[in-house]
Design an enzyme around this catalytic site. Sequence first.
Site, short mmCIF file in Angstrom:
data_model
loop_
_atom_site.label_atom_id
_atom_site.label_comp_id
_atom_site.label_asym_id
_atom_site.label_seq_id
_atom_site.Cartn_x
_atom_site.Cartn_y
_atom_site.Cartn_z
N ASP A 189 0.91 -1.14 0.00
CA ASP A 189 0.00 0.00 0.00
C ASP A 189 0.95 1.18 0.00
OD1 ASP A 189 -1.52 2.26 0.89
OD2 ASP A 189 -3.12 0.83 1.36
N HIS A 190 1.09 1.83 -1.13
CA HIS A 190 2.22 2.78 -1.22
C HIS A 190 2.05 3.98 -0.28
CE1 HIS A 190 -0.36 4.64 -4.32
NE2 HIS A 190 0.24 5.75 -3.99
N HIS B 50 -5.93 2.74 1.08
CA HIS B 50 -5.10 3.85 1.56
C HIS B 50 -5.72 4.60 2.74
CE1 HIS B 50 -3.10 2.87 -2.09
NE2 HIS B 50 -3.91 3.53 -2.88
P1 NAD Z 1 0.53 -2.13 -17.27
O1 NAD Z 1 -0.68 -2.58 -18.01
O2 NAD Z 1 1.23 -0.92 -17.70
O3 NAD Z 1 1.60 -3.32 -17.29
C1 NAD Z 1 1.25 -4.66 -17.20
C2 NAD Z 1 2.45 -5.56 -17.42
O4 NAD Z 1 1.95 -6.90 -17.41
C3 NAD Z 1 3.20 -5.37 -18.73
O5 NAD Z 1 4.59 -5.52 -18.49
C4 NAD Z 1 2.73 -6.57 -19.58
O6 NAD Z 1 3.69 -7.04 -20.49
C5 NAD Z 1 2.51 -7.60 -18.51
N1 NAD Z 1 1.57 -8.64 -18.96
C6 NAD Z 1 0.29 -8.52 -19.35
N2 NAD Z 1 -0.21 -9.73 -19.72
C7 NAD Z 1 0.80 -10.61 -19.56
C8 NAD Z 1 0.93 -12.01 -19.78
N3 NAD Z 1 -0.07 -12.75 -20.23
N4 NAD Z 1 2.12 -12.57 -19.51
C9 NAD Z 1 3.16 -11.85 -19.03
N5 NAD Z 1 3.09 -10.53 -18.79
C10 NAD Z 1 1.93 -9.92 -19.06
O7 NAD Z 1 0.09 -2.07 -15.72
P2 NAD Z 1 0.71 -1.13 -14.58
O8 NAD Z 1 0.05 0.19 -14.62
O9 NAD Z 1 2.18 -1.20 -14.62
O10 NAD Z 1 0.16 -1.84 -13.25
C11 NAD Z 1 0.68 -3.05 -12.76
C12 NAD Z 1 0.05 -3.38 -11.43
O11 NAD Z 1 0.31 -2.34 -10.50
C13 NAD Z 1 -1.45 -3.56 -11.43
O12 NAD Z 1 -1.79 -4.52 -10.45
C14 NAD Z 1 -1.97 -2.22 -10.96
O13 NAD Z 1 -3.23 -2.34 -10.34
C15 NAD Z 1 -0.90 -1.85 -9.96
N6 NAD Z 1 -0.77 -0.44 -9.71
C16 NAD Z 1 -0.42 0.43 -10.70
C17 NAD Z 1 -0.28 1.76 -10.43
C18 NAD Z 1 0.14 2.75 -11.50
O14 NAD Z 1 0.29 3.91 -11.14
N7 NAD Z 1 0.37 2.35 -12.72
C19 NAD Z 1 -0.50 2.24 -9.15
C20 NAD Z 1 -0.84 1.34 -8.15
C21 NAD Z 1 -0.97 0.01 -8.45
#
Ligand code: NAD
Length: 484
Positions: free
Chosen positions: A179-180, A242
């Site tokens: 939980d950042h 959060h």
């Molecule tokens: P994103 O969609 O940008 O990236 C997803 C990643 O998953 C990519 O590297 C993609 O290649 C990989 N991927 C997708 N399908 C795949 C498969 N079948 N096999 C292997 N790899 C696969 O998502 P994100 O924004 O980086 O978010 C990632 C996680 O972090 C999520 O759980 C999201 O809820 C969480 N999160 C993101 C943020 C943010 O600010 N982006 C903030 C808090 C939490």
Amino acid sequence: MDSMTFVLFGATGDLAKRKIYPALFNLYLDNKLPDSFLIIGVGRGELSDDDFQIRIKESLLTFSRHVVDEKHHIEEFIKLCRYNRLDVTNGEDYKNLLDVIQQNEKDREIKENRMFYLSVAPEFFDMIASNIKESGLSSTNGCKRLMIEKPFGHDLKSSQHLNEKLSNAFEEDEIYRIDHYLGKPMVQNLEALGFANPILQALWNNQHIANVQITASETVGVEARAGYYDKAGAIRDMVQNHMLQLLMMTAMHLPTQISTTDIRSEKIKVMESLRPLKKEEVVDHVVRGQYGPGEIQGSGVIGYNKEPGVATSSKNDTFVATRVWIDNDFWQGVPFYIRTGKRMNEKFTKIVIEFKNPLKDLYRNDNQNAAPNLLVINVSPYEGVSMQLNSKNPQNGNLEPIVVDFSSSGKDVPEAYELLIFDALRGDSTFFAHWKEVELSWQWVQPILEAFEEDILPLHLYPSGSMGPDPSNQLLKVDGFKWW
Ligand code: NAD
């Protein structure tokens, strides 16, 4: 610190680019990574190690906190990074990954300590954990740890289901639920604030505190996240995780000895003391809002239901305010107010502790009122603590509130992801959410989810650029308070 392999699922994703590589790089610059350390980025697409390293370099140049004068540090750091193609749905790919990791462990004399970081869509969390187990990736002679991003489930049942799946592959003390907000320096400072200051410790209870207000406001709208956000709303995206974590951190009463177990058990006690809301009572304690059109910093913006990917008829909540009671000896009778929303007039996260004000009427003189003492904990974007006291203005003799202020900010403050990854690398889970905290949070939020779902309370439209709908002010007004 022991040598380790850091396996990053979702290595080509947005979060990895913006937060995870910069955090790892800053830890590297501060000599906070193990001496033998390898990052294996895992993603679905084909990518050579060189291309992967170029991507990381770009991410560091754009997002790293430290200004990098000497480019050679980046060159050294990216040599620690390898790429491995893997489709998370394909069991065979995990076996290949195991071969790659074992070969690297041998070549670089890295012990079998493995950290698996899941930065992928949540529907993959349980599948990846089971595959890690089945492929033998987690059968190590060293430690194995799982770091996992939010969201952890979308309601009580799904979170329990997910936890069950993860528990088949990892023990609770091997799971680091991120939980950042818990990584933010001022949030981590809350324990010290309450504990290292006898004056605050003495006042941290219902005899002296009138109410507590926790606000996290954003100016941005839904951006390009409608697919996720329209199903989640502010209640799942912010309140369940959060906001309730901030509440736990503020309300916990630490025993003298501060250990991870103490902190977590005190937080769990807070959650166990939260007065449950029945679905029918939600309307009296929760305000649901959605942003309409308006103006943010002088520019016109559209309403939520005109955003790309959002149906005109959407009843999704982009704002939630709620009154929470903690039924224990310390907090009985002290309302905690939580408020979070998008498209508000300012972006900040802060906790305001309003002290009781027995002098308010005593000091009445020419319509002067002694303002209440306030302790304000600014979590972001500026970090700091301020205290509002009353003082006599020497020029006119009037009683006026003055603010004693401490703030720290700037590039020397580590980012949340840096602190959290460092803690996880050395096995400190203090600032990660324990399963019990997550489960109790979902349990408390569940009737609100149902009330929203069944539409049994109004959805108030608020203009973009405001601080939310007026009923959020009424929530405090009926108790004799206002938002600070
Ligand atoms: P994103 O969609 O940008 O990236 C997803 C990643 O998953 C990519 O590297 C993609 O290649 C990989 N991927 C997708 N399908 C795949 C498969 N079948 N096999 C292997 N790899 C696969 O998502 P994100 O924004 O980086 O978010 C990632 C996680 O972090 C999520 O759980 C999201 O809820 C969480 N999160 C993101 C943020 C943010 O600010 N982006 C903030 C808090 C939490």
